[in-house]
Design an enzyme around this catalytic site. Structure first.
Site: not given
Length: 298
Positions: A9-11, A36, A14
């Site tokens: 996941v990006s953040t 990441a 999340q």
């Protein structure tokens, strides 16, 4: 042969729970999780996961965008896995390199990526020509101006690219490095072994490049720190003492340099495993041969 899942996941806000559940349901006993951006190629969890995969294993993701955001990066990772005998599967996309249909899909993606790279190159050239015509200088303005942030970003990109290349080819050389270093062989022997067995067209190693590569993998937790320990001196075997004694008996007036030259000519290694005989090394072996009774005292 294991199925290894990768969830991203990006953040930090999340959660990977939904991806993790899908991967476990698909048969993955191990799932690596990472927070990441997909556009960031310097992902330590992904790097470690790729390095730990073995021939016959399958890397599984929920969807292609969990592994990479660009087609070129996706293909670079998948082609690196294929070269090592590792399969790749995306649960929500028709990509499974263990099946003919999945391989066909990958080939279509490869053709699209090749076209994409050609278009990007052409757009880049056109943009550079237009910039020069307007009197602008091509390149990164931040780097030209010495901006620390631009330099740091460029340096991080180079490090990420270097690590990706190391991981992609590590299966071809790291096992041999482990075996030879654990046997106490010096780096020059390891380099000689790898270069003698490299494929045609593949650049050869130097001692400096090999140590730097191993040091980077150790820093990333992908190789054992013991590989960088100094080589253990190998004891001089009785056969070496007998060879040196035979040379001296056949030519009693031979100097230390002459004896060393004879040893190099017959490719006899030094007690430390090297190929160059120095007078001090010859004198040391001569002393051992005299102590063993193979030569009379001087």
């Amino acid at each position: 042969m294991a199925w290894v899942g990768y969830a991203r996941v990006s953040t930090e806000e999340q959660a990977t729970a939904r991806q993790r559940d899908e991967l476990h349901a698909a048969g993955c006993h191990t799932v690596a999780e990472e927070h990441a951006s997909g556009g960031d190629r310097d992902r330590p969890v992904l790097a470690r996961t790729l390095a730990q995969l073995r021939p016959g294993d399958t890397l599984v993701v929920v969807s292609l965008d969990r592994l990479a955001r660009s087609l070129s990066h996706l293909l670079a990772v998948v082609e690196g896995l294929q070269a090592r005998g590792v399969h790749f599967r995306s649960l929500r996309d028709p990509v499974d390199t263990a099946s003919p249909q999945g391989l066909f899909t990958l080939q279509v993606l490869g053709a699209a990526a090749q076209l994409e790279r050609a278009l990007i190159r052409e757009r880049t050239r056109s943009g550079m020509r237009a910039a020069v015509a307007r009197g602008s200088r091509p390149g990164n303005p931040g780097l030209r101006a010495g901006d620390p942030a631009a330099r740091q970003k460029a340096s991080a990109a180079r490090r990420a690219s270097y690590l990706a290349r190391l991981i992609a080819g590590a299966d071809a050389w790291l096992p041999a490095v482990r075996r030879l270093r654990q046997d106490g062989r010096p780096w020059e022997d390891v380099v000689r072994y790898l270069n003698a067995r490299r494929a045609a067209g593949v650049p050869g190693w130097t001692g400096e490049r090999l140590v730097r590569a191993v040091r980077r993998l150790v820093a990333e937790g992908l190789a054992e720190r013991e590989l960088l320990a100094p080589a253990r001196p190998a004891p001089a075997p009785d056969r070496l003492l007998a060879v040196v004694a035979g040379i001296v008996r056949s030519d009693p007036g031979a100097t230390l340099r002459a004896i060393g030259a004879r040893l190099e000519a017959i490719r006899e290694r030094t007690p430390r495993g090297g190929t160059t005989w120095r007078p001090g090394s010859v004198a040391h072996v001569l002393a051992r041969a005299r102590k063993a009774g193979l030569l009379p005292a001087p």
